[in-house]
Design a protein around this motif. Sequence first.
Motif, PDB file in Angstrom:
ATOM      1  N   LEU A 159      23.973 -26.715 139.205  1.00  0.00           N
ATOM      2  CA  LEU A 159      24.728 -27.281 140.321  1.00  0.00           C
ATOM      3  C   LEU A 159      23.805 -27.555 141.501  1.00  0.00           C
ATOM      4  O   LEU A 159      23.864 -28.629 142.119  1.00  0.00           O
ATOM      5  N   ALA A 160      22.931 -26.594 141.806  1.00  0.00           N
ATOM      6  CA  ALA A 160      21.980 -26.796 142.900  1.00  0.00           C
ATOM      7  C   ALA A 160      21.037 -27.957 142.604  1.00  0.00           C
ATOM      8  O   ALA A 160      20.673 -28.725 143.507  1.00  0.00           O
ATOM      9  N   ASP A 161      20.657 -28.110 141.337  1.00  0.00           N
ATOM     10  CA  ASP A 161      19.773 -29.220 140.959  1.00  0.00           C
ATOM     11  C   ASP A 161      20.459 -30.559 141.187  1.00  0.00           C
ATOM     12  O   ASP A 161      19.837 -31.525 141.649  1.00  0.00           O
ATOM     13  N   VAL A 162      21.757 -30.634 140.867  1.00  0.00           N
ATOM     14  CA  VAL A 162      22.515 -31.856 141.132  1.00  0.00           C
ATOM     15  C   VAL A 162      22.596 -32.117 142.632  1.00  0.00           C
ATOM     16  O   VAL A 162      22.456 -33.258 143.088  1.00  0.00           O
ATOM     17  N   GLN A 163      22.785 -31.069 143.416  1.00  0.00           N
ATOM     18  CA  GLN A 163      22.833 -31.227 144.871  1.00  0.00           C
ATOM     19  C   GLN A 163      21.507 -31.765 145.408  1.00  0.00           C
ATOM     20  O   GLN A 163      21.488 -32.639 146.277  1.00  0.00           O
ATOM     21  N   VAL A 164      20.412 -31.236 144.886  1.00  0.00           N
ATOM     22  CA  VAL A 164      19.085 -31.714 145.299  1.00  0.00           C
ATOM     23  C   VAL A 164      18.927 -33.195 144.986  1.00  0.00           C
ATOM     24  O   VAL A 164      18.464 -33.990 145.823  1.00  0.00           O
ATOM     25  N   SER A 165      19.319 -33.595 143.780  1.00  0.00           N
ATOM     26  CA  SER A 165      19.174 -34.986 143.362  1.00  0.00           C
ATOM     27  C   SER A 165      20.059 -35.917 144.182  1.00  0.00           C
ATOM     28  O   SER A 165      19.622 -36.998 144.593  1.00  0.00           O
ATOM     29  N   VAL A 166      21.300 -35.507 144.424  1.00  0.00           N
ATOM     30  CA  VAL A 166      22.225 -36.358 145.172  1.00  0.00           C
ATOM     31  C   VAL A 166      21.755 -36.521 146.617  1.00  0.00           C
ATOM     32  O   VAL A 166      21.771 -37.641 147.164  1.00  0.00           O
ATOM     33  N   ALA A 167      21.335 -35.436 147.251  1.00  0.00           N
ATOM     34  CA  ALA A 167      20.854 -35.528 148.636  1.00  0.00           C
ATOM     35  C   ALA A 167      19.659 -36.477 148.731  1.00  0.00           C
ATOM     36  O   ALA A 167      19.585 -37.319 149.644  1.00  0.00           O
ATOM     37  N   ALA A 168      18.727 -36.369 147.786  1.00  0.00           N
ATOM     38  CA  ALA A 168      17.560 -37.259 147.792  1.00  0.00           C
ATOM     39  C   ALA A 168      17.964 -38.702 147.519  1.00  0.00           C
ATOM     40  O   ALA A 168      17.440 -39.633 148.144  1.00  0.00           O
ATOM     41  N   GLU A 169      18.894 -38.899 146.597  1.00  0.00           N
ATOM     42  CA  GLU A 169      19.328 -40.254 146.263  1.00  0.00           C
ATOM     43  C   GLU A 169      20.009 -40.921 147.452  1.00  0.00           C
ATOM     44  O   GLU A 169      19.783 -42.109 147.730  1.00  0.00           O
ATOM     45  N   VAL A 170      20.832 -40.166 148.172  1.00  0.00           N
ATOM     46  CA  VAL A 170      21.490 -40.714 149.362  1.00  0.00           C
ATOM     47  C   VAL A 170      20.451 -41.076 150.425  1.00  0.00           C
ATOM     48  O   VAL A 170      20.508 -42.160 151.029  1.00  0.00           O
ATOM     49  N   ALA A 171      19.508 -40.183 150.654  1.00  0.00           N
ATOM     50  CA  ALA A 171      18.496 -40.442 151.675  1.00  0.00           C
ATOM     51  C   ALA A 171      17.650 -41.656 151.330  1.00  0.00           C
ATOM     52  O   ALA A 171      17.357 -42.503 152.190  1.00  0.00           O
ATOM     53  N   ILE A 172      17.240 -41.776 150.078  1.00  0.00           N
ATOM     54  CA  ILE A 172      16.416 -42.912 149.674  1.00  0.00           C
ATOM     55  C   ILE A 172      17.205 -44.216 149.791  1.00  0.00           C
ATOM     56  O   ILE A 172      16.677 -45.244 150.243  1.00  0.00           O
ATOM     57  N   ALA A 173      18.481 -44.181 149.400  1.00  0.00           N
ATOM     58  CA  ALA A 173      19.311 -45.386 149.521  1.00  0.00           C
ATOM     59  C   ALA A 173      19.485 -45.775 150.987  1.00  0.00           C
ATOM     60  O   ALA A 173      19.441 -46.966 151.333  1.00  0.00           O
ATOM     61  N   TYR A 174      19.669 -44.791 151.854  1.00  0.00           N
ATOM     62  CA  TYR A 174      19.821 -45.071 153.286  1.00  0.00           C
ATOM     63  C   TYR A 174      18.530 -45.657 153.864  1.00  0.00           C
ATOM     64  O   TYR A 174      18.561 -46.623 154.635  1.00  0.00           O
ATOM     65  N   ILE A 175      17.407 -45.068 153.484  1.00  0.00           N
ATOM     66  CA  ILE A 175      16.109 -45.589 153.955  1.00  0.00           C
ATOM     67  C   ILE A 175      15.886 -46.999 153.431  1.00  0.00           C
ATOM     68  O   ILE A 175      15.401 -47.886 154.156  1.00  0.00           O
ATOM     69  N   GLN A 176      16.242 -47.233 152.183  1.00  0.00           N
ATOM     70  CA  GLN A 176      16.119 -48.578 151.614  1.00  0.00           C
ATOM     71  C   GLN A 176      16.980 -49.573 152.383  1.00  0.00           C
ATOM     72  O   GLN A 176      16.564 -50.708 152.639  1.00  0.00           O
ATOM     73  N   LEU A 177      18.185 -49.148 152.758  1.00  0.00           N
ATOM     74  CA  LEU A 177      19.069 -50.017 153.528  1.00  0.00           C
ATOM     75  C   LEU A 177      18.435 -50.398 154.860  1.00  0.00           C
ATOM     76  O   LEU A 177      18.433 -51.584 155.244  1.00  0.00           O
ATOM     77  N   ARG A 178      17.908 -49.418 155.572  1.00  0.00           N
ATOM     78  CA  ARG A 178      17.281 -49.706 156.864  1.00  0.00           C
ATOM     79  C   ARG A 178      16.042 -50.585 156.687  1.00  0.00           C
ATOM     80  O   ARG A 178      15.757 -51.455 157.535  1.00  0.00           O
ATOM     81  N   GLY A 179      15.316 -50.392 155.613  1.00  0.00           N
ATOM     82  CA  GLY A 179      14.173 -51.256 155.348  1.00  0.00           C
ATOM     83  C   GLY A 179      14.594 -52.686 155.055  1.00  0.00           C
ATOM     84  O   GLY A 179      13.960 -53.647 155.522  1.00  0.00           O
ATOM     85  N   GLN A 180      15.673 -52.857 154.318  1.00  0.00           N
ATOM     86  CA  GLN A 180      16.184 -54.199 154.032  1.00  0.00           C
ATOM     87  C   GLN A 180      16.681 -54.873 155.306  1.00  0.00           C
ATOM     88  O   GLN A 180      16.487 -56.095 155.487  1.00  0.00           O
ATOM     89  N   GLN A 181      17.307 -54.110 156.187  1.00  0.00           N
ATOM     90  CA  GLN A 181      17.753 -54.686 157.461  1.00  0.00           C
ATOM     91  C   GLN A 181      16.566 -55.130 158.305  1.00  0.00           C
ATOM     92  O   GLN A 181      16.624 -56.181 158.961  1.00  0.00           O
ATOM     93  N   ALA A 182      15.493 -54.338 158.270  1.00  0.00           N
ATOM     94  CA  ALA A 182      14.285 -54.725 159.005  1.00  0.00           C
ATOM     95  C   ALA A 182      13.685 -55.997 158.409  1.00  0.00           C
ATOM     96  O   ALA A 182      13.252 -56.906 159.146  1.00  0.00           O
ATOM     97  N   GLN A 183      13.673 -56.107 157.109  1.00  0.00           N
ATOM     98  CA  GLN A 183      13.152 -57.315 156.469  1.00  0.00           C
ATOM     99  C   GLN A 183      14.022 -58.527 156.792  1.00  0.00           C
ATOM    100  O   GLN A 183      13.504 -59.640 156.962  1.00  0.00           O
ATOM    101  N   LEU A 184      15.326 -58.320 156.897  1.00  0.00           N
ATOM    102  CA  LEU A 184      16.215 -59.418 157.255  1.00  0.00           C
ATOM    103  C   LEU A 184      15.933 -59.903 158.675  1.00  0.00           C
ATOM    104  O   LEU A 184      15.905 -61.122 158.935  1.00  0.00           O
ATOM    105  N   GLN A 185      15.716 -58.992 159.596  1.00  0.00           N
ATOM    106  CA  GLN A 185      15.362 -59.378 160.966  1.00  0.00           C
ATOM    107  C   GLN A 185      14.057 -60.156 160.995  1.00  0.00           C
ATOM    108  O   GLN A 185      13.926 -61.151 161.728  1.00  0.00           O
ATOM    109  N   ILE A 186      13.093 -59.707 160.214  1.00  0.00           N
ATOM    110  CA  ILE A 186      11.803 -60.397 160.171  1.00  0.00           C
ATOM    111  C   ILE A 186      11.973 -61.807 159.618  1.00  0.00           C
ATOM    112  O   ILE A 186      11.399 -62.780 160.150  1.00  0.00           O
TER     113      ILE A 186
END
Length: 462
Positions: A159-186
Amino acid sequence: MNFKKPNASFFRPNSPPALVLVVALALGGCAAKPPANPLAADTASTATASENALALWWQKFNDPLLSQLVTQSLQANTSIRSAQAALQQSRALRDVKGASLLPGLNASGSAGRSKSGDFDASNSFKVGLDASWEPDIFGGQRSALNATEADAQASEASLADVQVSVAAEVAIAYIQLRGQQAQLQIARSNLVSQQETLQITKWRAQAGLITSLEVEQARTASEQTSAQVPALEASIAKTQHSLAVLTGQRPDALRVMLKTTQPVPQAAGSLAQSIPAQTLRQRPDVRAAEHRITAALARVSAADAARYPGFSISGSLGLNALTLGAITNGATVVSSLLAGISVPLFDGGAAKSQVLAQEAVLEQARASYQTVVLTALKDVDDALAALKGDQARQVHLQAAAEAAGHAALLAQNRYSSGLIDFQTVLLTQRSLLNAQDTVASTSADLSADHVRLYKALGGGWN
């Protein structure tokens, strides 16, 4: 059945000493159980502080929305809920096995009416208590209970391993989103510049200073950049959908919340790299592998105990009466007590083969543990290498983007004055767009590298 020592080439000269200590102890030997914590007592406080920092690592990015999304995903993600249900099942099975060590007590009652030939019908009423118990003389039942307890602990670690994976997946997706928004502005910013250049080109063509060739070239560059805008918008929408599903919501639930463009969150680079390597043993997958070894070892003991005699004790106490009212007054008391023993004499080698089968399962668990430890070390080394490489890369890309910006501005001004040809303008504008886009992408990669390092260290659970 000890682990084989790894090849000497495994320990590289530049490997962190703490990591070498961890893998040496993890792979050096495991005769009956996973290796004990190799750390001395004076490092306990440092390890505890590091574990606390790792448990909520996403807060180190100083982005409240990121923290909100991760927290929500840990509460509502469907994979986590499934793992929680699996944990409840494991604990219930452990309780079932634990109950088998205690005596069993059953209550019974019956009522009957019978008639034979010309005789009058008669009634019969019975109530009683039945008890049974199998003394665990050779520890087989206790070993089975220990196995289910280890299974429950492994489920908890899973269960803890799933929590670790989900937290990382959410963070990476959020960072990817902000990076895509920055690329759109550029892309939009460069599109404005290219459209201005296109307008200048049209004016010069009308004045007869250049041919329509330059106009079409400027239009081509402008349209190519325009084509990037809807592609980036579609990518942003998909990432928003992924984040919503990760947090247990409908795909369009976060569209309004994530619509506003925000910078890519950046973590303190020193935090992840300052965490001691001994915390690697706190990774949930490593702990789960350790518990599986414990469970397999207990099942070997249980299988071995099954080869020895079994004992049982049972008894009953009852009341028989001809009428229901007589049950409490005048009923006949019936009692019995029985002790039994069963000794396996010949089973064709089935019991011995069962022991051998469980020993093979134990060996598999040990090999799996070794694989998990090696994978954990690889994850940390890969994350550190990526982080170091992207940090160095970002420095050079930022310098290149600044130079490209200056070159594009100078080229546009000189072209407006008729000092250079249009090919130079196209080249500098294309270089500027590529350089800025790469800087935005690398910035997101750098933040994602931190997330992967936190995940590799087992961060995201407590």
